[in-house]
Motif scaffolding. Structure first.
Motif, short mmCIF file in Angstrom:
data_model
loop_
_atom_site.label_atom_id
_atom_site.label_comp_id
_atom_site.label_asym_id
_atom_site.label_seq_id
_atom_site.Cartn_x
_atom_site.Cartn_y
_atom_site.Cartn_z
N MET A 1 0.83 -1.17 0.00
CA MET A 1 0.00 0.00 0.00
C MET A 1 0.88 1.25 0.00
SD MET A 1 -3.15 1.06 2.50
CE MET A 1 -2.58 -0.04 3.73
N ASP B 1 -3.58 3.10 -4.10
CA ASP B 1 -4.79 2.53 -3.50
C ASP B 1 -5.06 3.16 -2.14
OD1 ASP B 1 -6.94 0.76 -3.84
OD2 ASP B 1 -5.95 -0.81 -2.69
N SER C 1 -3.07 5.26 -0.45
CA SER C 1 -1.91 5.16 0.44
C SER C 1 -1.92 6.33 1.42
CB SER C 1 -0.61 5.16 -0.37
OG SER C 1 -0.47 6.35 -1.10
N GLN D 1 -8.30 -0.09 -0.98
CA GLN D 1 -7.77 -0.99 0.05
C GLN D 1 -8.66 -2.20 0.27
OE1 GLN D 1 -6.80 1.33 3.54
NE2 GLN D 1 -5.37 2.63 2.40
#
Length: 113
Positions: free
Chosen positions: A1, A31, A33, A63
């Protein structure tokens, strides 16, 4: 991530290894982060001449797993293509390039961020 620590090295390696492959593009998925991955990619991609693209997912859709992020990105790339019928799916690679690994010639790379 969170890929802040490796993403710049990954982008530099990609550009070096694909310098003679003008039709190869790296699509990086952020995604949601929580570090500065997206900022680094945005800054670097301005200098990359269109060879690096950032796609960003936001919570709550983000996520939810690497496969979901890759499938979402794949759909985004297809939708952005001017002529989706001409997109050669056999040359569409999914993977992540990390320090030192060579790219297979002619394959785009997805790297979740």
């Amino acid at each position: 991530m969170n890929e802040e620590g490796i993403i710049e090295q990954t982008m530099r390696l990609f550009l070096r290894e694909t310098a003679n492959l003008p039709n190869v593009k790296m699509v990086i998925i952020d995604d949601a982060s929580s570090d500065d991955t997206a900022l680094l990619v945005k800054s670097f991609s301005k200098q990359a001449g269109g060879k690096i693209q950032l796609l960003q997912r936001q919570l709550p859709q983000a996520q939810t797993g690497k496969g979901t992020a890759l499938n979402w990105a794949y759909q985004q790339v297809i939708l952005e293509s001017r002529d989706p019928g001409s997109f050669d799916l056999r040359r569409f690679g999914r993977g992540c390039l990390h320090g030192g690994r060579k790219l297979p010639e002619g394959y785009p790379v997805f790297c979740p961020g």
